[in-house]
Design a protein around this motif. Structure first.
Motif, short mmCIF file in Angstrom:
data_model
loop_
_atom_site.label_atom_id
_atom_site.label_comp_id
_atom_site.label_asym_id
_atom_site.label_seq_id
_atom_site.Cartn_x
_atom_site.Cartn_y
_atom_site.Cartn_z
N UNK A 277 0.85 -1.20 0.00
CA UNK A 277 0.00 0.00 0.00
C UNK A 277 0.88 1.24 0.00
N UNK A 278 0.58 2.18 -0.89
CA UNK A 278 1.30 3.45 -0.92
C UNK A 278 0.30 4.60 -0.81
N UNK A 279 0.82 5.81 -0.72
CA UNK A 279 -0.06 6.97 -0.62
C UNK A 279 -0.74 7.29 -1.94
N UNK A 280 -0.36 6.58 -3.02
CA UNK A 280 -0.93 6.88 -4.33
C UNK A 280 -1.43 5.64 -5.04
N UNK A 281 -1.79 4.62 -4.29
CA UNK A 281 -2.29 3.40 -4.91
C UNK A 281 -1.54 2.18 -4.44
N UNK A 282 -1.73 1.08 -5.15
CA UNK A 282 -1.21 -0.22 -4.73
C UNK A 282 -0.17 -0.76 -5.70
N UNK A 283 0.82 -1.46 -5.14
CA UNK A 283 1.80 -2.21 -5.92
C UNK A 283 1.53 -3.69 -5.65
N UNK A 284 1.37 -4.47 -6.72
CA UNK A 284 1.17 -5.91 -6.59
C UNK A 284 2.43 -6.61 -7.10
N UNK A 285 2.97 -7.50 -6.29
CA UNK A 285 4.16 -8.25 -6.69
C UNK A 285 3.76 -9.69 -6.96
N UNK A 286 3.81 -10.06 -8.23
CA UNK A 286 3.42 -11.38 -8.75
C UNK A 286 1.91 -11.60 -8.70
N UNK A 287 1.46 -12.50 -9.58
CA UNK A 287 0.01 -12.68 -9.77
C UNK A 287 -0.42 -14.14 -9.70
N UNK A 288 0.51 -15.06 -9.44
CA UNK A 288 0.30 -16.51 -9.40
C UNK A 288 -0.14 -17.01 -10.78
N UNK A 289 -0.85 -18.11 -10.82
CA UNK A 289 -1.26 -18.75 -12.08
C UNK A 289 -2.40 -18.00 -12.77
N UNK A 290 -2.56 -18.27 -14.04
CA UNK A 290 -3.70 -17.72 -14.77
C UNK A 290 -5.01 -18.13 -14.10
N UNK A 291 -5.10 -19.41 -13.70
CA UNK A 291 -6.35 -19.91 -13.13
C UNK A 291 -6.57 -19.47 -11.69
N UNK A 292 -5.51 -18.99 -11.00
CA UNK A 292 -5.69 -18.59 -9.60
C UNK A 292 -5.60 -17.07 -9.40
N UNK A 293 -5.39 -16.32 -10.47
CA UNK A 293 -5.38 -14.86 -10.34
C UNK A 293 -6.67 -14.32 -9.72
N UNK A 294 -7.85 -14.90 -10.05
CA UNK A 294 -9.07 -14.43 -9.38
C UNK A 294 -9.03 -14.62 -7.86
N UNK A 295 -8.31 -15.64 -7.40
CA UNK A 295 -8.17 -15.82 -5.96
C UNK A 295 -7.33 -14.70 -5.34
#
Length: 327
Positions: free
Chosen positions: A94-112
């Protein structure tokens, strides 16, 4: 839970005692490693204290494997949250100007991963940067999906891996259904800084697992104390060094291990939960509110020292075998 953790501690102690007689690194002299490299002066005591963690890591990997299951989202420390799954990590900063996401896992588990982010009270629309640790389907397979659902996010990947992510990769039976191609918005280089609001992430190239494997370092503050946080991108002792699995892998491994040895994080993670004992640390944190076993600088140093030592020994072994075979 305390009894379980006690048994866990006893088992680690036993493993440590079993490895305590580990010999000091043998006198080296690999031409490819500089004489003053920290790889040639690793403390044997640190190597010994890293052995139990490696044993636990290997055992957990065998039992967990590629079991695709959800894992609870939780705050690790300060601005840093775990949003990964049972087999692969992902982190939200979490930052003062939005979010940074590091890695997204599998295509099928990204919704998780998305579900975990929302359960923590955040919005996908606030993700502004996606950082990828390396171009494998278990870490970047979900990036195409995530960019669709977080349309303002810019995907940033290290040189050497960016082209692979843009091309995508096929499914691997028993692991995942593939890495759909996705546009990389910024190609990263060793030492780059990625800034969003009040957070700056230092980008370190720790290649060898892939040509562009990366580690990410940032700071966070909690209860008036500042902590250094590191996502250690899948650096591991390579198996094919002589001949090289890809041109330059030995240099990449040397540079990567030297970099990791130079870092001193307070809080650190691997790309897979078993690499930093995520489950036990999470359960211990729940069992003792106010404690935080993820603050573990010694654990980092011991594990990296042991892994780096193993890399040097493996390189020596393979060079010796190649020299013998060439006679």
């Amino acid at each position: 839970m305390k009894k379980a953790m006690s048994r866990f501690a006893v088992s680690l102690a036993a493993l440590a005692m079993g490895q305590a007689a580990l010999a000091a690194p043998s006198a080296p002299p690999l031409a490819k490693i500089a004489a003053d490299s920290p790889l040639l002066s690793i403390d044997p005591n640190e190597v010994a204290c890293g052995r139990p963690a490696i044993a636990l890591m290997d055992a957990t990997r065998i039992t967990t494997g590629w079991d695709h299951r959800k894992f609870p989202a939780f705050k690790v420390v300060g601005n840093t949250y775990s949003v990964g799954i049972s087999a692969v990590t992902a982190y939200l900063v979490k930052t003062s100007d939005g979010l940074i996401l590091i890695d997204t896992t599998f295509d099928e588990t990204a919704p998780w991963v998305a579900e975990s982010i929302e359960k923590l009270g955040f919005k996908l629309a606030d993700i502004k940067i996606i950082l990828g640790s390396h171009a494998h389907l278990d870490h970047q397979g979900g990036s195409a999906w995530m960019k669709v659902h977080a349309p303002d996010a810019k995907l940033m990947i290290m040189e050497g891996d960016a082209e692979t992510v843009e091309k995508g990769s096929p499914a691997v039976e028993g692991i995942g259904r593939g890495m759909p191609p996705v546009k990389v918005d910024r190609v990263l280089h060793d030492g780059d800084k990625v800034t969003l609001g009040d957070v700056t992430v230092s980008v370190w190239k720790t290649a060898g697992h892939t040509r562009g494997a990366s580690s990410f370092e940032w700071q966070t503050t909690e209860n008036g104390k500042t902590y250094d946080v590191l996502l250690m991108g899948s650096q591991q002792a390579a198996t094919k060094l002589v001949p090289e699995e890809y041109p330059g892998i030995v240099k990449d491994q040397i540079d990567g291990w030297e970099r990791l040895l130079s870092l001193k994080p307070d809080v650190w993670f691997g790309g897979h939960p078993w690499q930093h004992n995520n489950v036990d640390k999470y359960e211990a944190m729940l069992a003792e509110p106010g404690s935080n076993p993820f603050i573990d600088p010694k654990g980092y140093r011991c594990l990296v020292a042991a892994r780096a030592f193993d890399f040097v020994e493996e390189l020596k072994k393979q060079e010796a075998a190649a020299a013998k075979g060439g006679k």
